[in-house]
Design an enzyme around this catalytic site. Sequence first.
Site: not given
Ligand code: PGA
Length: 257
Positions: A13, A15, A98, A100, A170, A176, A216
């Site tokens: 992903n 982003k 997601h 976010e 998630e 992140g 992560s």
């Molecule tokens: P990350 O993001 O691996 O940077 O924690 C995962 C995601 O948001 O899908």
Amino acid sequence: MNKALRETVIAGNWKMNKTRPEAALLIEELKNTAAGAGCEVVICVPYTDLETAVSLTKGTGIKVGAENCHFKDSGAYTGEISALMLAEMGVEYVVIGHSERRQYFAETDLTVNRRTKAALNAGLKPIVCVGEMLAEREDLITEDVVELQTTAALTGISAKDAENIIIAYEPVWAIGTGKTATDEQAEEVCAFIRKVVENKYGKDIAEGMTIQYGGSMNPKNAAGLLAKENIDGGLIGGASLNASDFGIIIKAASGGL
Ligand code: PGA
């Protein structure tokens, strides 16, 4: 339970990262890593990179996904992109809901459900994200939150269509942040999600559904997480922006390392 019944899917992903030239570079680097992978490899990229990604991944086995889609096919929705538009250009997957988007763009369980249906109608495979916030985990309501989100996302979706859905667990506190859920924490919630799916659609659909972990995931922790019975892949943010890190995770998912 039989993990072998399910497809392992490693999805990046990206982003809001990578201009077109940067995307082209990363995809070139990924081609080798992804060749001969023993799992499905997907890159979910910004809308502006989709055309580049679709054309550069032709014949490589790497599949392309978008990071969102609207729930209408067309119309007066300035700034939006429909699932039909994505499917027409050769996109095969789409991330839906997601955290976010839920946090910063007013995504709700209702819109997640509508977008999931639109994606399925267009022939896309939705990667539907669910997961609790830190305060919810501390309040011991992780299962309630995840059950609500999963049930809402699947409302009105037939068993046949459900076969094309991937769920990504998630935990918001792990995204992140460098804080990964432990293998056991991730396994526990992914197993619980499979139970929720089983209650709705029965054992066969539940056992066949790909349930990913995301938050992560990195070259160091991937093998442990992916070895768990109920974790069938990963949705990977930060580590998917680096070809060698992403490659190590793909190898771990392919039974390598
Ligand atoms: P990350 O993001 O691996 O940077 O924690 C995962 C995601 O948001 O899908």
